[in-house]
Each structure stands twice: as C-alpha cells, then as structure tokens.
Design an enzyme around this catalytic site. Structure first.
Site, PDB file in Angstrom:
ATOM      1  N   TYR A   1      -1.151  -0.829  10.165  1.00 36.97           N
ATOM      2  CA  TYR A   1      -1.263  -1.047   8.711  1.00 36.97           C
ATOM      3  C   TYR A   1       0.032  -0.606   8.022  1.00 36.97           C
ATOM      4  O   TYR A   1       0.605  -1.334   7.215  1.00 36.97           O
ATOM      5  CB  TYR A   1      -2.473  -0.252   8.193  1.00 36.97           C
ATOM      6  CG  TYR A   1      -2.881  -0.593   6.779  1.00 36.97           C
ATOM      7  CD1 TYR A   1      -3.655  -1.723   6.510  1.00 36.97           C
ATOM      8  CD2 TYR A   1      -2.505   0.213   5.709  1.00 36.97           C
ATOM      9  CE1 TYR A   1      -4.041  -2.029   5.206  1.00 36.97           C
ATOM     10  CE2 TYR A   1      -2.879  -0.090   4.415  1.00 36.97           C
ATOM     11  CZ  TYR A   1      -3.659  -1.208   4.161  1.00 36.97           C
ATOM     12  OH  TYR A   1      -4.030  -1.517   2.872  1.00 36.97           O
TER      13      TYR A   1
ATOM     14  N   SER B   1       0.866  -1.185   0.000  1.00 37.11           N
ATOM     15  CA  SER B   1       0.000   0.000   0.000  1.00 37.11           C
ATOM     16  C   SER B   1       0.904   1.237   0.000  1.00 37.11           C
ATOM     17  O   SER B   1       2.036   1.180   0.505  1.00 37.11           O
ATOM     18  CB  SER B   1      -0.846   0.010   1.278  1.00 37.11           C
ATOM     19  OG  SER B   1      -1.471   1.268   1.448  1.00 37.11           O
TER      20      SER B   1
HETATM   21  N1  LIG Z   1      -8.888  -0.769  -0.595  1.00 42.22           N
HETATM   22  C1  LIG Z   1      -7.848   0.043  -0.453  1.00 42.22           C
HETATM   23  O1  LIG Z   1      -7.997   1.295  -0.373  1.00 42.22           O
HETATM   24  C2  LIG Z   1      -6.456  -0.512  -0.408  1.00 42.22           C
HETATM   25  C3  LIG Z   1      -5.371   0.372  -0.566  1.00 42.22           C
HETATM   26  C4  LIG Z   1      -4.080  -0.137  -0.526  1.00 42.22           C
HETATM   27  C5  LIG Z   1      -3.873  -1.507  -0.366  1.00 42.22           C
HETATM   28  N2  LIG Z   1      -4.940  -2.339  -0.214  1.00 42.22           N
HETATM   29  C6  LIG Z   1      -4.670  -3.772  -0.016  1.00 42.22           C
HETATM   30  O2  LIG Z   1      -5.370  -4.540  -0.989  1.00 42.22           O
HETATM   31  C7  LIG Z   1      -5.515  -5.873  -0.488  1.00 42.22           C
HETATM   32  C8  LIG Z   1      -6.922  -6.357  -0.764  1.00 42.22           C
HETATM   33  O3  LIG Z   1      -7.837  -5.627   0.050  1.00 42.22           O
HETATM   34  P1  LIG Z   1      -9.220  -5.050  -0.507  1.00 42.22           P
HETATM   35  O4  LIG Z   1      -9.150  -3.584  -0.377  1.00 42.22           O
HETATM   36  O5  LIG Z   1      -9.563  -5.668  -1.785  1.00 42.22           O
HETATM   37  O6  LIG Z   1     -10.218  -5.525   0.683  1.00 42.22           O
HETATM   38  P2  LIG Z   1     -11.367  -6.629   0.706  1.00 42.22           P
HETATM   39  O7  LIG Z   1     -11.793  -6.704   2.142  1.00 42.22           O
HETATM   40  O8  LIG Z   1     -12.395  -6.342  -0.306  1.00 42.22           O
HETATM   41  O9  LIG Z   1     -10.594  -7.979   0.304  1.00 42.22           O
HETATM   42  C9  LIG Z   1      -9.728  -8.633   1.202  1.00 42.22           C
HETATM   43  C10 LIG Z   1      -9.905 -10.129   1.046  1.00 42.22           C
HETATM   44  O10 LIG Z   1      -8.983 -10.787   1.940  1.00 42.22           O
HETATM   45  C11 LIG Z   1      -9.665 -11.861   2.563  1.00 42.22           C
HETATM   46  N3  LIG Z   1      -9.044 -12.191   3.839  1.00 42.22           N
HETATM   47  C12 LIG Z   1      -9.011 -11.428   4.974  1.00 42.22           C
HETATM   48  N4  LIG Z   1      -8.372 -12.088   5.950  1.00 42.22           N
HETATM   49  C13 LIG Z   1      -7.982 -13.276   5.431  1.00 42.22           C
HETATM   50  C14 LIG Z   1      -7.262 -14.363   5.944  1.00 42.22           C
HETATM   51  N5  LIG Z   1      -6.829 -14.385   7.221  1.00 42.22           N
HETATM   52  N6  LIG Z   1      -7.027 -15.425   5.141  1.00 42.22           N
HETATM   53  C15 LIG Z   1      -7.468 -15.431   3.863  1.00 42.22           C
HETATM   54  N7  LIG Z   1      -8.161 -14.415   3.312  1.00 42.22           N
HETATM   55  C16 LIG Z   1      -8.418 -13.357   4.091  1.00 42.22           C
HETATM   56  C17 LIG Z   1     -11.101 -11.358   2.743  1.00 42.22           C
HETATM   57  O11 LIG Z   1     -12.020 -12.428   2.960  1.00 42.22           O
HETATM   58  C18 LIG Z   1     -11.317 -10.622   1.439  1.00 42.22           C
HETATM   59  O12 LIG Z   1     -11.819 -11.478   0.437  1.00 42.22           O
HETATM   60  C19 LIG Z   1      -5.149  -5.821   0.992  1.00 42.22           C
HETATM   61  O13 LIG Z   1      -3.844  -6.348   1.187  1.00 42.22           O
HETATM   62  C20 LIG Z   1      -5.172  -4.335   1.307  1.00 42.22           C
HETATM   63  O14 LIG Z   1      -4.335  -4.006   2.389  1.00 42.22           O
HETATM   64  C21 LIG Z   1      -6.224  -1.887  -0.246  1.00 42.22           C
END
Ligand SMILES: NC(=O)c1ccc[n+]([C@@H]2O[C@H](COP(=O)([O-])OP(=O)(O)OC[C@H]3O[C@@H](n4cnc5c(N)ncnc54)[C@H](O)[C@@H]3O)[C@@H](O)[C@H]2O)c1
Length: 283
Positions: free
Chosen positions: A155, A142
């Site tokens: 985070y 991120s």
């Molecule tokens: N959304 C944002 O603004 C943003 C920004 C920067 C980085 N990210 C990163 O993107 C990645 C995806 O997140 P997202 O935003 O799509 O969120 P999201 O909640 O939509 O997706 C996250 C997924 O991870 C799964 N998950 C959570 N804990 C788990 C575990 N212990 N074992 C297996 N699966 C698990 C959830 O069930 C979900 O399907 C993350 O690493 C997040 O930190 C997101």
C-alpha cells in the site's frame, strides 16, 4: 482551478466510501459526475444520491487496472460531454503484511489498481485536457505513502508512487493550465476493509480499530479535498495527526525512521500501536 460549481467531473471508485462522498460534495455544487466503478450496484446507488443531492451524471463500469477500459472511459466522457474539468483517480484496495509473507499476486493486485489504475487515468486524460485548454487531476494517495508504516509495504509503495507522480505532474502540467492535487489522508471509515488482504489477524484487528476510532468521516475528507482542488493546492492532508507525523519526518527523516525501527524491536510494539489506534492518535 477556481470554483467547481457546475463542472464535469469523473470519479473512479465512486460506488462507495470516499469516491461516493466526493460525488455527493460535488453534487451539491451542481456538478455533472461520471461515477466509474467495477461495482455497478454501488455506482447506481451513488447516482441516485447524486441526483437527489442537486447534481447529475451517469455511471460507467470499468476495472481501473485494465488500460483499455480506462482509455474507453476517457473517450466516452470527452466525446459525450465535450469536456471533463476534473478527474479524480480514487479507486483503491488495501493489502497488509510483512514483505516476504505477502503473496506476489497480492502485490500485483494492489499495484495494478492503486498505482497503474491511477497512472492510466493520468495517461488517457492528460492529452485530452491539454487539447481542451486545462483541467484538474485529484489523485487519492494516502498519508501511508508519506509515512511508510510497517506491515503496509504494498500500500505504501503504491501510494508513494502516486505522490511522486503528482509532484512531477504539478510542474509538468503548469504550462497547460492543468492543476494537480494529491490527497493524503490518515485512516477514516469506509468499505476499504471489506476486500482487504492480510497475512495475520493482528493486521485486520489493527485496521478495524483505526477505522472504528476514526476522527474524520469520508464526507469531511471529501470536503477538504474539494477545497484543496478549488484553491489549487498540491498537497491535502486532512487530519492533524497526518500533518504532525509528516512534519516530524520532514524535519528529520532519519530520526523518524530510526524511532519507528527502535519501537518496533520491542515486544510491546503491536499492543502500543493498537492502543494508539484506540485513542484515535493514528487517524
Ligand atoms: N479509508 C481510508 O482510511 C483511506 C485512507 C487513505 C487513503 N484511502 C484511499 O481512498 C480511496 C478510496 O477508498 P475508500 O476508503 O473509499 O474504500 P472503498 O472500498 O469504500 O471504496 C473503493 C472503491 O473502489 C472501487 N474499486 C476497487 N477496485 C476497483 C477496480 N479495479 N476498478 C474500479 N473500481 C474499483 C470499489 O468498488 C469501491 O467502490 C482509495 O484509493 C484508498 O486507498 C483510504
């Protein structure tokens, strides 16, 4: 890695958000996708969408914070498919608050998933990729890991660790024909806030505002990430705002951190952050 067309890919956290979007972008390239998640209903839904979008694959249930489950996932896909070309370490959660207020259990929860989960993926896939003669790892970090915004210490810390790990692996794995990309997006709208832990309502309101005024969709972030993998780039910062703040920090880290600390002393700091978020200047 050159074109990803028709390759075998394993994505953790593919039941939702960015993981699902990555699966759909790769499905359009005819990839076979291992859709790994703790949430099987969402994973099955992603599989249906992948099949409808030109790809194929299967689901795999795991909790990425449990090393034995990540090892079982690696063994399963290498044994049944014969090879895995791309591992996407994507599963993640969010915790906000001030250090000292955030319960230690929340630190352990997020570090277990966002740091250890990704490290386990690297640990169990790298030897197998070396044995097959190459591959690629996409770690979803991120921009938070580069910029270290306040009230996001757990985070930021986990994501900074993943950026450092990815930078190290880029050098380490070059002789083994294994590429590494680290994705560093700003905020975009997904289900991340559904399970987010926070210590006061402002943090939730701020996060909700950034998501509601996001400049890019998860599909656009996924497109940028896949392009970076195909071009063999180490860093992928999809949003211009992320690139802008990172450039400022790289030019003068002391100026950047000093400015943030100065702004933060002002009672209007929180309203200012909310205003910036509403204007889409933080995402
Ligand atoms: N959304 C944002 O603004 C943003 C920004 C920067 C980085 N990210 C990163 O993107 C990645 C995806 O997140 P997202 O935003 O799509 O969120 P999201 O909640 O939509 O997706 C996250 C997924 O991870 C799964 N998950 C959570 N804990 C788990 C575990 N212990 N074992 C297996 N699966 C698990 C959830 O069930 C979900 O399907 C993350 O690493 C997040 O930190 C997101």
């Amino acid at each position: 890695m050159n074109r990803l067309d028709g390759k075998g890919v394993v994505i953790t956290g593919a039941a939702s958000g960015l993981g699902r979007s990555l699966a759909l972008v790769l499905a359009r390239k005819g990839c076979r996708i291992g859709i790994a998640d703790i949430n099987m209903d969402g994973a099955e839904e992603t599989l249906k969408m992948v099949k409808g979008g030109g790809g194929d694959g299967e689901t795999f249930k795991l909790d990425v914070s449990k090393p034995e489950e990540v090892e079982a996932m690696a063994a399963h896909f290498f044994e049944t498919w014969g090879s895995v070309d791309l591992l996407v370490n994507n599963a993640g959660v969010a915790v906000t608050g001030f250090v000292g207020d955030i319960p230690l259990e929340d630190w352990e929860w997020i570090i277990g998933i966002n740091f250890w989960g990704m490290l386990y993926g690297c640990h169990y896939f790298i030897p197998r990729m070396k044995a097959q003669g190459g591959g690629h790892i996409l770690n979803v970090a991120s921009a938070a890991g580069l910029l270290c915004m306040m009230e996001m210490a757990p985070y930021n810390t986990a994501k900074a660790g993943i950026i450092s790990l990815s930078e190290t692996l880029k050098w380490e794995l070059a002789p083994d024909n294994i590429g590494v990309t680290v994705l560093c997006p700003m905020f975009f709208d997904t289900h991340l806030l559904d399970e987010m832990r926070f210590t006061d309502d402002f943090e939730h309101e701020f996060a909700r505002t950034t998501f509601d005024h996001a400049r890019m969709t998860s599909g656009e972030v996924a497109e940028a990430a896949v392009k970076a993998v195909e071009k063999g780039r180490l860093y992928c910062l999809p949003q211009t705002t992320g690139k802008f703040f990172w450039v400022i920090k790289r030019i003068s880290p002391s100026f950047f951190s000093g400015l943030m600390a100065f702004v933060n002393q002002h009672p209007m700091a929180r309203p200012l952050y909310l205003w910036l978020a509403r204007k889409g200047l933080l995402q």
